[in-house]
Design a protein around this motif. Sequence first.
Motif, mmCIF file in Angstrom:
data_model
loop_
_atom_site.group_PDB
_atom_site.id
_atom_site.type_symbol
_atom_site.label_atom_id
_atom_site.label_comp_id
_atom_site.label_asym_id
_atom_site.label_seq_id
_atom_site.Cartn_x
_atom_site.Cartn_y
_atom_site.Cartn_z
ATOM 1 N N LEU A 103 0.845 -1.209 0.000
ATOM 2 C CA LEU A 103 0.000 0.000 0.000
ATOM 3 C C LEU A 103 0.873 1.249 0.000
ATOM 4 O O LEU A 103 0.546 2.254 -0.645
ATOM 5 C CB LEU A 103 -0.925 0.007 1.227
ATOM 6 C CG LEU A 103 -2.095 -0.992 1.204
ATOM 7 C CD1 LEU A 103 -2.752 -1.096 2.576
ATOM 8 C CD2 LEU A 103 -3.133 -0.592 0.145
ATOM 9 N N ARG A 104 2.005 1.188 0.720
ATOM 10 C CA ARG A 104 2.893 2.361 0.794
ATOM 11 C C ARG A 104 3.719 2.529 -0.466
ATOM 12 O O ARG A 104 3.936 3.634 -0.950
ATOM 13 C CB ARG A 104 3.822 2.213 2.013
ATOM 14 C CG ARG A 104 3.015 2.264 3.308
ATOM 15 C CD ARG A 104 3.847 2.706 4.495
ATOM 16 N NE ARG A 104 2.930 3.034 5.596
ATOM 17 C CZ ARG A 104 2.896 2.403 6.779
ATOM 18 N NH1 ARG A 104 3.760 1.422 7.033
ATOM 19 N NH2 ARG A 104 2.027 2.760 7.688
ATOM 20 N N GLU A 105 4.177 1.394 -1.044
ATOM 21 C CA GLU A 105 5.058 1.470 -2.210
ATOM 22 C C GLU A 105 4.320 1.956 -3.452
ATOM 23 O O GLU A 105 4.885 2.698 -4.263
ATOM 24 C CB GLU A 105 5.693 0.092 -2.468
ATOM 25 C CG GLU A 105 6.702 0.113 -3.607
ATOM 26 C CD GLU A 105 7.548 -1.155 -3.669
ATOM 27 O OE1 GLU A 105 7.371 -2.036 -2.803
ATOM 28 O OE2 GLU A 105 8.380 -1.262 -4.598
ATOM 29 N N GLY A 150 -1.115 4.173 -5.960
ATOM 30 C CA GLY A 150 -2.262 4.103 -6.865
ATOM 31 C C GLY A 150 -2.865 2.720 -6.964
ATOM 32 O O GLY A 150 -3.894 2.533 -7.618
ATOM 33 N N ALA A 151 -2.247 1.730 -6.325
ATOM 34 C CA ALA A 151 -2.656 0.338 -6.573
ATOM 35 C C ALA A 151 -3.688 -0.167 -5.569
ATOM 36 O O ALA A 151 -3.688 0.216 -4.408
ATOM 37 C CB ALA A 151 -1.427 -0.572 -6.542
ATOM 38 N N VAL A 152 -4.554 -1.043 -6.066
ATOM 39 C CA VAL A 152 -5.418 -1.835 -5.187
ATOM 40 C C VAL A 152 -4.590 -3.020 -4.696
ATOM 41 O O VAL A 152 -3.828 -3.611 -5.467
ATOM 42 C CB VAL A 152 -6.658 -2.332 -5.957
ATOM 43 C CG1 VAL A 152 -7.369 -3.455 -5.203
ATOM 44 C CG2 VAL A 152 -7.602 -1.165 -6.229
ATOM 45 N N VAL A 153 -4.707 -3.344 -3.400
ATOM 46 C CA VAL A 153 -3.914 -4.440 -2.838
ATOM 47 C C VAL A 153 -4.848 -5.485 -2.228
ATOM 48 O O VAL A 153 -5.819 -5.148 -1.552
ATOM 49 C CB VAL A 153 -2.937 -3.916 -1.756
ATOM 50 C CG1 VAL A 153 -2.133 -5.068 -1.146
ATOM 51 C CG2 VAL A 153 -2.002 -2.857 -2.357
ATOM 52 N N THR A 154 -4.559 -6.742 -2.499
ATOM 53 C CA THR A 154 -5.300 -7.827 -1.858
ATOM 54 C C THR A 154 -4.308 -8.875 -1.372
ATOM 55 O O THR A 154 -3.112 -8.802 -1.679
ATOM 56 C CB THR A 154 -6.344 -8.447 -2.813
ATOM 57 O OG1 THR A 154 -7.184 -9.339 -2.056
ATOM 58 C CG2 THR A 154 -5.686 -9.239 -3.938
#
Lengths: 359, 359
Positions: free
Chosen positions: B76-78, B81-85
């Motif tokens: 999430l930090r890196e 813009g990304a969705v993380v699952t």
Amino acid sequence: MTTHVRVVGTGLIGTSLGIALSNKGFQVSLEDPSPTAVRLARDLGAGRLAVEGDAPDVVVVAAPPDVASRVVVEALREWPGAVVTDVASVKESILREVLASGADASRYVGSHPMAGRERSGAAAARGDLFDGRAWVVVPHPASSATATDQVTHLATAVGAAVRVMPAHEHDEAVAAVSHVPQIAASIVAAGLRELPESAVGLAGQGLRDVTRIAASDPRLWTQILAGNAQAVRDVLREVRDQVAAVVVALDGLVDDGGEGSLGTLSRLLEAGNLGHARIPGKHGAAPAAYELVSVVVPDEPGALARLLTDVGAAGINLEDLHLEHGLGQAVGIAEIAVVPASVEPLRAELERLGWRVHD
Amino acid sequence: MTTHVRVVGTGLIGTSLGIALSNKGFQVSLEDPSPTAVRLARDLGAGRLAVEGDAPDVVVVAAPPDVASRVVVEALREWPGAVVTDVASVKESILREVLASGADASRYVGSHPMAGRERSGAAAARGDLFDGRAWVVVPHPASSATATDQVTHLATAVGAAVRVMPAHEHDEAVAAVSHVPQIAASIVAAGLRELPESAVGLAGQGLRDVTRIAASDPRLWTQILAGNAQAVRDVLREVRDQVAAVVVALDGLVDDGGEGSLGTLSRLLEAGNLGHARIPGKHGAAPAAYELVSVVVPDEPGALARLLTDVGAAGINLEDLHLEHGLGQAVGIAEIAVVPASVEPLRAELERLGWRVHD
């Protein structure tokens, strides 16, 4: 001289045995408290109806476990020349009652054909029920060698593989390999009754396997467990202590993230690996003797047959087969067990023929 | 625009997902602490190696359960813009840690593909691992609709059937349908370690089914159970109380033949029947929807294929197949599950062709 076998009790086991023995040329006479049941058994080819004056050589008591000893004692008294056996899943309590009766126990040898179905009654009977199954023969210090031989002869005649062991050893064995697993399966399944539908919907093959035998007949199993109460209780106490230890370990994790708890969990899981590895596979072979090849199979008529035809044409013997089904989708996985040396040839041949193979 | 998916962790699930997504035209980049593992995954077609400057749209954390939350927070930090699952088998503890981290949790939605194998690692990966399996998507009050949509899109793309539920509901469900059954299987199997060989030799299909999952990976399962400690503990307490109640009932039978004890046993076995009946069968159909036809199959190459060819030629769809093997003898029973209307036509046709059929 044809051996005359009296079958007392024409449920699943009695009727199946009657059919199997009749097929092998034995003379079989049939008896059951229910006139309907005994006529059905006769019509299925299990033997003729009993008549006054019958003098059987061997009497097989295939009555429910809770009346088996009484019927054995009656048979020993009614036919003073006959060998008597029973087929109940528990042996020590029946033997004790037979010995206590004062009847001539030298002619009694217990037995336990390890065959059964989730269905019961004569209608479910089949003459090949004992084909290749274990059949435990249970002599005791007072029984004659002739009695053991006669019972062994019957079991062998119907295709069973005979194992001889004393009653207490039999009861302890089946407590561990059959009765306690039944209780475990029933308890896990019972826990599903109140689950929300969405939770039950996540059930996979693991749960299906663990709980399959929870579908068994409650009446029969109540009698089996009651008849082997002591041996089952002894094994189940260990299960209770193990479950309690896991609850304590989980409590530790919930309360303080306790590291010691992880050791309890991991030791149990490793012990499960070791115990599982001891279970014999097909034909008593060690499970490790086979390897699995997984093949994607479209869910359409004939697809699995085509696959197995291709396996057979490759000259490879399929040792076991397990189907895994997807959820709501038209493909399945066939897991084919073969000897290790066949894995690579099988994979190569199936891929050449266009199958999607994994291992 | 091609969606770019970063897979972090190239074990069984990560590699299988990489292969499946690559096959569907996604751009997949791979990352793993082990350079060997990540190269193997690449060679298996799971995607390309990660490079500096990658900007994935979705990050799938396929790390072991005990490090999943840390890796999710890093992702999430890196990539702001990304969705993380993640794909771990437990969801609430991971969600709690992600929320506590202060990272932007609106872009995190957990998931749990209900797919796995008894083997682990990239080498066991397969692109169809998710075909037709349930995939639980786990949004939370702070997550965005976009995040849920993106994760659902991935799951659907690889053929999984998506179920949406909150984390606590997921964890309670898998405690009952997966984690506690695993513990029960391991405990029953662990009890076999010290049995005499003659006792283990009496093991039948019932025991094999109950204990099959006891062969699972202890390291992975220790993490899973620890990660869902509270929900598992709650279900397992009930199991403990049930086992204890059965021990008390058996004690009663051993000590005084107590009649009240029979009621406890029979109620448990009936509850097991009811719970078992709730488990969905193939494709989520009720198990009662199929009936079994049993056919005697000689144990020789091609025999089962011939049988299934005959079933297919009769135009009958085989819904499931189970093999029962005899012990030390050259025959087996194939149990073929079909819809009830097909039982009689199938039986008639197979008997006409010379098969020995029972039902």
